[in-house]
Design a protein around this motif. Sequence first.
Motif, short mmCIF file in Angstrom:
data_model
loop_
_atom_site.label_atom_id
_atom_site.label_comp_id
_atom_site.label_asym_id
_atom_site.label_seq_id
_atom_site.Cartn_x
_atom_site.Cartn_y
_atom_site.Cartn_z
N THR A 1 5.42 4.66 2.03
CA THR A 1 5.91 5.89 2.67
C THR A 1 6.56 5.59 4.02
OG1 THR A 1 3.72 6.38 3.56
CG2 THR A 1 4.32 7.44 1.48
N ALA A 2 6.05 4.61 4.76
CA ALA A 2 6.69 4.23 6.02
C ALA A 2 8.08 3.68 5.76
CB ALA A 2 5.84 3.20 6.77
N THR B 1 0.84 -1.20 0.00
CA THR B 1 0.00 0.00 0.00
C THR B 1 0.87 1.25 0.00
OG1 THR B 1 -0.09 0.14 2.40
CG2 THR B 1 -1.78 -1.21 1.32
N TYR B 2 0.25 2.39 -0.28
CA TYR B 2 0.97 3.65 -0.24
C TYR B 2 1.51 3.92 1.17
CZ TYR B 2 2.11 8.56 -0.87
OH TYR B 2 2.77 9.76 -0.91
N SER B 3 0.73 3.59 2.19
CA SER B 3 1.17 3.79 3.58
C SER B 3 2.40 2.96 3.89
CB SER B 3 0.05 3.43 4.56
OG SER B 3 -1.04 4.29 4.40
#
Length: 70
Positions: free
Chosen positions: A13-14, A8-10
């Motif tokens: 980015t994490a 996922t995008y999350s």
Amino acid sequence: MNSPRQITYSMFTAWLSCRQKFDYRYNRCIVPRESATALMFGSAVHSGLETWFKYHDIDKAVEAANRSDA
């Protein structure tokens, strides 16, 4: 054989911002106990608005926002 996990995008980015954060959250499933105040406020507003648009009853909307514990 394990199927590949969805990225996922999350997650992305994490991983970019902090590899340790990514490891704790997505590999070890360790998350903070409490949500940030801004997130709790946003959840309450969302819950109130959702109830308002569903029932068009201000009392129900305020009640939904007040009991929001997300």
